[in-house]
Enzyme design. Structure first.
Site, PDB file in Angstrom:
ATOM      1  N   ASP A 127      10.293   2.774 -22.371  1.00  0.00           N
ATOM      2  CA  ASP A 127       9.943   1.447 -21.882  1.00  0.00           C
ATOM      3  C   ASP A 127       9.769   0.504 -23.065  1.00  0.00           C
ATOM      4  OD1 ASP A 127       9.469  -0.427 -19.939  1.00  0.00           O
ATOM      5  OD2 ASP A 127       7.336   0.037 -19.752  1.00  0.00           O
ATOM      6  N   TYR A 129       9.465  -3.675 -24.551  1.00  0.00           N
ATOM      7  CA  TYR A 129       8.460  -4.749 -24.390  1.00  0.00           C
ATOM      8  C   TYR A 129       9.106  -6.051 -24.859  1.00  0.00           C
ATOM      9  CZ  TYR A 129       3.551  -6.485 -24.577  1.00  0.00           C
ATOM     10  OH  TYR A 129       2.362  -7.141 -24.364  1.00  0.00           O
ATOM     11  N   HIS A 134       6.032 -12.554 -21.506  1.00  0.00           N
ATOM     12  CA  HIS A 134       5.018 -11.573 -21.078  1.00  0.00           C
ATOM     13  C   HIS A 134       4.171 -11.152 -22.277  1.00  0.00           C
ATOM     14  CE1 HIS A 134       3.203  -8.065 -19.109  1.00  0.00           C
ATOM     15  NE2 HIS A 134       3.598  -7.337 -20.130  1.00  0.00           N
ATOM     16  N   ARG A 143      -5.942 -12.088 -27.673  1.00  0.00           N
ATOM     17  CA  ARG A 143      -5.993 -12.772 -28.979  1.00  0.00           C
ATOM     18  C   ARG A 143      -5.503 -14.197 -28.796  1.00  0.00           C
ATOM     19  NH1 ARG A 143      -3.419  -7.985 -29.378  1.00  0.00           N
ATOM     20  NH2 ARG A 143      -1.446  -9.073 -29.127  1.00  0.00           N
ATOM     21  N   GLU A 199       4.916  -4.300 -12.641  1.00  0.00           N
ATOM     22  CA  GLU A 199       5.614  -4.989 -13.728  1.00  0.00           C
ATOM     23  C   GLU A 199       7.089  -5.125 -13.347  1.00  0.00           C
ATOM     24  OE1 GLU A 199       4.842  -3.067 -17.520  1.00  0.00           O
ATOM     25  OE2 GLU A 199       2.934  -4.166 -17.712  1.00  0.00           O
ATOM     26  N   GLU A 201      10.706  -5.412 -14.145  1.00  0.00           N
ATOM     27  CA  GLU A 201      11.536  -5.059 -15.307  1.00  0.00           C
ATOM     28  C   GLU A 201      12.983  -4.795 -14.883  1.00  0.00           C
ATOM     29  OE1 GLU A 201      10.032  -2.251 -18.126  1.00  0.00           O
ATOM     30  OE2 GLU A 201       7.918  -2.651 -17.624  1.00  0.00           O
ATOM     31  N   ASP A 233       7.356  -0.963 -13.211  1.00  0.00           N
ATOM     32  CA  ASP A 233       6.496  -0.117 -14.060  1.00  0.00           C
ATOM     33  C   ASP A 233       5.048  -0.306 -13.592  1.00  0.00           C
ATOM     34  OD1 ASP A 233       5.437   1.388 -16.123  1.00  0.00           O
ATOM     35  OD2 ASP A 233       5.514  -0.251 -17.573  1.00  0.00           O
ATOM     36  N   ARG A 237      -4.370  -1.149 -14.900  1.00  0.00           N
ATOM     37  CA  ARG A 237      -4.856  -1.954 -16.032  1.00  0.00           C
ATOM     38  C   ARG A 237      -6.199  -1.494 -16.573  1.00  0.00           C
ATOM     39  NH1 ARG A 237      -0.148  -3.805 -17.572  1.00  0.00           N
ATOM     40  NH2 ARG A 237       0.845  -5.162 -16.023  1.00  0.00           N
ATOM     41  N   GLN A 240      -5.570   1.633 -18.501  1.00  0.00           N
ATOM     42  CA  GLN A 240      -4.820   1.229 -19.695  1.00  0.00           C
ATOM     43  C   GLN A 240      -5.744   0.640 -20.766  1.00  0.00           C
ATOM     44  OE1 GLN A 240      -1.717  -1.580 -18.744  1.00  0.00           O
ATOM     45  NE2 GLN A 240      -0.919  -1.690 -20.825  1.00  0.00           N
ATOM     46  N   TYR A 244      -5.598   2.814 -24.318  1.00  0.00           N
ATOM     47  CA  TYR A 244      -4.376   2.453 -25.040  1.00  0.00           C
ATOM     48  C   TYR A 244      -4.490   2.459 -26.558  1.00  0.00           C
ATOM     49  CZ  TYR A 244      -5.390  -2.421 -26.402  1.00  0.00           C
ATOM     50  OH  TYR A 244      -5.877  -3.551 -26.984  1.00  0.00           O
ATOM     51  N   LYS A 253       0.412   4.514 -16.959  1.00  0.00           N
ATOM     52  CA  LYS A 253       1.786   4.149 -16.594  1.00  0.00           C
ATOM     53  C   LYS A 253       2.559   5.320 -15.993  1.00  0.00           C
ATOM     54  CE  LYS A 253       2.012   0.053 -18.867  1.00  0.00           C
ATOM     55  NZ  LYS A 253       2.596  -1.184 -18.350  1.00  0.00           N
ATOM     56  N   THR A 257       7.005   5.358 -11.549  1.00  0.00           N
ATOM     57  CA  THR A 257       7.827   4.204 -11.910  1.00  0.00           C
ATOM     58  C   THR A 257       8.933   4.134 -10.863  1.00  0.00           C
ATOM     59  OG1 THR A 257       7.377   4.599 -14.250  1.00  0.00           O
ATOM     60  CG2 THR A 257       9.233   3.154 -13.729  1.00  0.00           C
ATOM     61  N   THR A 360       8.245  -6.142 -19.116  1.00  0.00           N
ATOM     62  CA  THR A 360       8.048  -7.150 -18.066  1.00  0.00           C
ATOM     63  C   THR A 360       8.765  -8.444 -18.424  1.00  0.00           C
ATOM     64  OG1 THR A 360       5.885  -6.172 -17.743  1.00  0.00           O
ATOM     65  CG2 THR A 360       6.293  -8.271 -16.666  1.00  0.00           C
ATOM     66  N   GLU A 374      -0.824 -11.311 -15.563  1.00  0.00           N
ATOM     67  CA  GLU A 374      -0.536 -12.679 -16.014  1.00  0.00           C
ATOM     68  C   GLU A 374      -0.861 -13.698 -14.925  1.00  0.00           C
ATOM     69  OE1 GLU A 374       3.518 -12.620 -18.186  1.00  0.00           O
ATOM     70  OE2 GLU A 374       3.299 -10.719 -17.137  1.00  0.00           O
TER      71      GLU A 374
HETATM   72 CA    CA Z   1       6.260  -1.970 -18.876  1.00  0.00          CA
END
Ligand code: CA
Length: 427
Positions: A127, A129, A134, A143, A199, A201, A233, A237, A240, A244, A253, A257, A360, A374
């Site tokens: 997978d 990114y 996204h 951040r 997600e 994708e 996907d 959350r 995660q 993570y 994850k 899928t 995503t 999001e």
């Molecule tokens: Ca993904």
């Protein structure tokens, strides 16, 4: 411009599967075993039955033979030329006025009566990114001043996913359980995921691939892509967020899928390729192994991508699914060829039937976000639905539907079919 029609009446004007698409997949007719087929309108053309008619010869027959056995890995391994030969022969057989109509008609099944399987045995699933909007949107949540990490514009970021839990559209999505760290707590809790997400994708099916130790040069990379699908996907959350660091997603994850079952071939997508969006001023030029002028000129894909939500309440009220996002694959910061070149540059072997997820694919604006993370800004802003319901994350009974569609001036539109999954309660 006049485009050829098919004698399969439902194909003409079909939203997904007109004569110009001819995606490949594995289906089971009622009471029958899984076998390879081609979607044409509301029907599926049985390739094994077609081969038995003797209407396929040469490379087209080679390609159809490679589809036997209930998965398309050997077909993917053949590469472009036999795939193209089969496509051209199928077009001739299915076109309006074809003399073979009587024989080919015997090989059709109503798609609504058939069950779809995964098109290939997936050895490895990676997978990526590469949806930069996204990455920015999610980065901003953590951040605000520095949403993209410094490697993003140099390296196509990815992680190794789990192939064993890939499932075709329609498979139920059991809410996972796991460890989470609730806000304000010092110790983790164990229980059902409370922040279940989707997600949006694009899935990329790998063709011939490379021997271990060799790499696929960027100008050869497209030769190693057999086709495309939609990929959801599913993401937990809360699990995660706790697990993570420092190595990335793991159990958040790997519970399922979902994939749309039809492989839209590289040939069918050819009219919908476009130039890669120029990198914004100040972005670094990719390193030489990731840069090729032809890829920059026509290596991007223009696929309109859509997410619909159908809650239990909507179904009970007879309401249609509601669109909650509309996006496009043009938001990929890296092209598919760049992903293939990067994945193999260290000598990592790619094999026929390996699968990539794009990451995503969100747009920059509201209404274009390919995940609830999001849409609801990490659960802070509830999404209000026209049914009167609201969502921060997915609830049991919610069905998520992904759709993809390609349109271009002077071209017949094609689509991907659907990638559906309905959430059921944790056990
Ligand atoms: Ca993904």
């Amino acid at each position: 411009m006049n485009h050829p029609h098919s004698w399969v009446a439902s194909a003409n004007g079909h939203a997904d599967f007109p004569l110009q698409n001819l995606p490949m997949g594995i289906f089971s007719p009622p009471g029958g075993r899984p076998r390879a087929g081609v979607a044409i309108g509301d029907s599926i053309l049985d390739l094994e039955a077609l081969l038995a008619t003797g209407l396929l010869q040469g490379e087209a027959a080679t390609a159809a033979l490679a589809c036997e056995g209930g998965h398309l890995n050997a077909f993917f391994a053949l590469g472009r030329a036999p795939r193209l030969a089969l496509r051209e022969r199928l077009t001739t057989l299915l076109i309006d006025g074809s003399e073979a109509r009587g024989f080919v008609q015997q090989c059709l099944h109503p798609a609504a009566e058939c069950e779809m399987s995964l098109p290939a045995r997936v050895g490895d699933y990676t997978d990526f990114y590469v949806g930069i909007e996204h990455a920015k949107n999610v980065g901003k949540l953590f951040r605000p001043d520095n949403p993209l990490l410094p490697n993003y514009k140099y390296v196509p970021i990815g992680y190794h996913g789990r192939a064993s839990t890939l499932r075709p559209s329609g498979t139920q999505v059991r809410r996972p359980v796991g460890q989470t760290l609730p806000a304000g707590q010092e110790e983790p809790s164990f229980g059902p995921c409370a922040r279940l997400d989707f997600e949006l994708e694009l899935g990329i099916w790998i063709g011939a691939g490379n021997a271990m130790g060799e790499r696929i040069a960027i100008d050869q990379a497209d030769e190693h892509v057999a086709g495309f699908c939609l990929l959801n996907d599913w993401s937990a959350r809360d699990i995660q967020a706790w697990e993570y660091q420092p190595l990335g997603p793991f159990l958040s994850k790997s519970f399922i899928t979902s994939l749309s079952p039809w492989v839209v071939t590289a040939e069918a997508l050819e009219p919908f390729r476009c130039a890669q969006a120029p990198r914004p001023e100040g972005d670094p030029r990719p390193l030489p192994y990731l840069w090729h002028s032809v890829d920059q000129a026509q290596g991007a894909l223009d696929i309109e991508l859509e997410v619909l939500l159908h809650t239990r309440h909507m179904r009970e009220q007879g309401l249609a699914p509601e669109r909650i996002a509309l996006s496009n694959s043009r938001s990929m910061y890296w092209t598919v060829a760049q992903l293939v070149a990067h994945h193999s540059v260290n000598g990592c072997q790619l094999q026929p039937g390996d699968l990539f997820g794009s990451g995503t694919l969100s747009g920059a604006s509201a209404g274009q976000h390919g995940s609830l993370l999001e849409i609801t800004e990490g659960g802070k802003q509830a999404l209000t639905l026209s049914s009167g319901e609201s969502r921060r994350f997915l609830e049991d009974g919610d069905e998520v539907i992904l759709r993809g569609r390609c349109s271009a001036p002077g071209q017949v539109s094609i689509g991907f079919g659907e990638c559906r999954g309905r959430v059921i309660a944790a056990t």
